[in-house]
Design an enzyme around this catalytic site. Structure first.
Site, short mmCIF file in Angstrom:
data_model
loop_
_atom_site.label_atom_id
_atom_site.label_comp_id
_atom_site.label_asym_id
_atom_site.label_seq_id
_atom_site.Cartn_x
_atom_site.Cartn_y
_atom_site.Cartn_z
N VAL A 223 0.84 -1.20 0.00
CA VAL A 223 0.00 0.00 0.00
C VAL A 223 0.87 1.25 0.00
CG1 VAL A 223 -1.76 1.28 1.29
CG2 VAL A 223 -1.89 -1.21 1.13
N GLU A 241 5.69 4.19 8.00
CA GLU A 241 6.11 3.19 8.99
C GLU A 241 5.58 1.86 8.51
OE1 GLU A 241 5.10 1.90 13.52
OE2 GLU A 241 5.39 4.05 13.18
N CYS A 275 4.79 -4.47 14.59
CA CYS A 275 5.90 -4.35 13.65
C CYS A 275 7.24 -4.64 14.31
CB CYS A 275 5.91 -2.96 13.03
SG CYS A 275 6.07 -1.61 14.22
#
Length: 515
Positions: A223, A241, A275
């Site tokens: 994306v 990020e 993450c």
């Protein structure tokens, strides 16, 4: 197919019902998108009005944001939103982290926003160069599902502190939290300062057609490439990020029990949907069996009861991601030490540890990968895309420095996992493929700020020139290079300093002359 009239239109009653419903839905979507696209213009008008400039206004909005979090932590609806995480874990890892970040921003906004004078320079001090901290304008924040409050409200707070207006697009994968934010933000914040836009791919596709002054996206690489391509059409700066791999490098001389427990906790927190979760472990071959055993013991200590039954492990966000993880497990050719269970209906993937992982295996996470030594571990990390974080487990400063000095990553942590993201005023962000820009604290404030230099007029530039003064000025401006072979006498240096002072005095005289 219904026959058309001579005018070219088909009577409404002859159009199939399914077609009519589909057309109605498309029209409603178009109308909804139209109104949402007006939000950008309204936010721009609010910014241009100057209402976001005063620090007192920004502080008042930040304080309201703090109380929005404080007032709603224990609501029943809030409990349902946290759904597959225990309320205890969410308060510890997310809501307290949000409040710490917001309060730190509130406490430091005056310092962060203050103009900064340049260091004294004999050449330029008469110009009084000063850097002003000015807002950029309308900021688009696109936040993720895994920490729908921390990774949403922290960047929003930084954007508000910098004096911007914000269009916020929460993740459609966490609809309950997105709905709550849409309800609460207008009740606590100036509705012309922050606007929430909910929706999926059609909405964000249309939004990205608009010009913004800065975009922050937290999500995945696929994306991110679409967002960057859209932003490039308007030359909009972007901060990303995106996660990335987080390897653990193990020193055989480390505290094995502590290292294993902290890695296991970091891997399983929020169901592994963070993450910063450790992805793979680089451990010397001779030490692999001992460390795998320590990991298994750590898992048993953290989860004495099957986490599927105890509720102490988060569920995967949706079935698509469950299928993705199952595919990785199905295609691995390596040894599963424990775990491997997948329940698609319950969105549950059991914690799984894999050993003897090959470097080209489909599964490069939750795994213990044998290496020859620390040099081999460093070479492997450097052969991958830039890591988000490198975790080093050692009590030897030389071992630590060797890993740090020879690898690159967004962040790094020694003998700990994940918690460094909550350190106030410490910049958190990635590097290279793992992301760029910042989403928390002063670093995010700086990302959302335009640094505008301001000078005072200098009259010495005007003609006709004074030859003597111009000669002295040129002598001042021309830098003196070090001797070609090093060295240089003390007297030579003293004469040079005297010349600089004399030329500077002449320069100041010229500079201070009224234009």
């Amino acid at each position: 197919m219904a026959e058309q009239t001579q005018s070219g239109y088909t009577p409404l009653e002859e159009i199939p019902k399914v077609t009519r419903v589909r057309t109605l839905l498309q029209n409603l979507l178009s109308l909804t998108l139209y109104f949402r696209l007006q939000i950008r213009d309204e936010l721009g008008a609010a910014f241009r009005s100057g209402r976001t400039r005063p620090i007192a206004y920004r502080k008042q909005q930040l304080l309201q944001l703090c109380y929005m979090v404080e007032d709603n932590q224990e609501l029943r609806r809030f409990r349902r939103i946290l759904g597959d995480r225990t309320l205890r874990q969410s308060c510890t890892l997310e809501m307290n982290g949000v409040l710490l970040e917001l309060k730190d921003t509130y406490d430091n906004i005056e310092k962060w926003s203050a103009p900064k004078k340049s260091p004294f320079s004999l050449l330029w001090f008469s110009l009084s160069p000063t850097t002003r901290k000015e807002p950029k304008g309308v900021i688009l924040v696109i936040s993720p599902f895994n920490y729908p409050f921390f990774l949403t409200l922290c960047p929003v707070a930084a954007a508000i502190a910098a004096g911007n207006t914000v269009m916020l697009k929460p993740s459609e994968l966490s609809p309950a939290s997105a709905s709550l934010l849409a309800d609460l933000i207008p009740k606590y914040l100036d509705p012309e300062l922050v606007r929430v836009v909910n929706g999926g791919v059609p909405e964000i596709t249309k939004i990205l057609e608009l010009p913004f002054n800065h975009i922050l996206y937290i999500g995945n690489n696929r994306v991110a490439k679409i967002i960057c391509a859209a932003a490039a059409k308007h030359l909009t700066p972007v901060a990303l990020e995106l996660g990335g791999k987080c390897p653990c490098v193990i020193d055989p001389e480390c505290n094995v029990k502590v290292a294993a427990k902290r890695i296991m906790w970091g891997r399983l927190v929020n169901g592994g949907q963070v993450c910063l979760c450790p992805d793979y472990i680089l451990v010397p071959e001779s030490f692999q069996d001992e460390f795998v055993e320590a990991l298994q013991n750590a898992y048993n200590e953290l989860h004495p009861v099957d986490p599927k039954k105890s509720g102490m492990l988060g569920r995967i966000v949706n079935e698509r991601h469950v299928d993705r993880l199952k595919n990785l497990l199905d295609n691995t050719k390596d040894t599963i030490v424990f775990g491997g269970e997948v329940d698609r209906e319950a969105r549950y993937v059991a914690p799984t540890l894999i050993r003897h992982v090959k470097r080209d295996d489909s599964l490069m996470s939750d795994s213990a990968m044998p290496v020859k030594d620390v040099d081999d571990a460093i070479a492997f990390i450097n052969s991958m895309e830039e890591a988000l974080c490198v975790y080093v487990f050692t009590n030897d400063s030389k071992f630590k420095n060797k890993v740090m000095d020879n690898t690159q990553s967004g962040t790094a942590s020694t003998n700990e996992t994940i918690l460094h993201v909550m350190a106030n005023d410490a910049p958190f962000g990635g590097f290279g493929a793992s992301d760029y820009g910042y989403s928390t604290g002063k670093a995010a404030f700086d990302d959302f700020t335009h640094f505008r230099i301001d000078y005072t007029a200098m009259s010495a530039r005007y003609t006709p020139y004074n030859p003597a003064a111009l000669k002295r000025l040129n002598m001042l401006l021309h830098p003196r290079l070090p001797p070609r072979n090093g060295g240089g006498s003390i007297m030579g240096k003293l004469w040079y300093m005297f010349g600089i002072a004399a030329a500077g005095a002449a320069y100041v005289t010229l500079a201070m002359t009224p234009s």
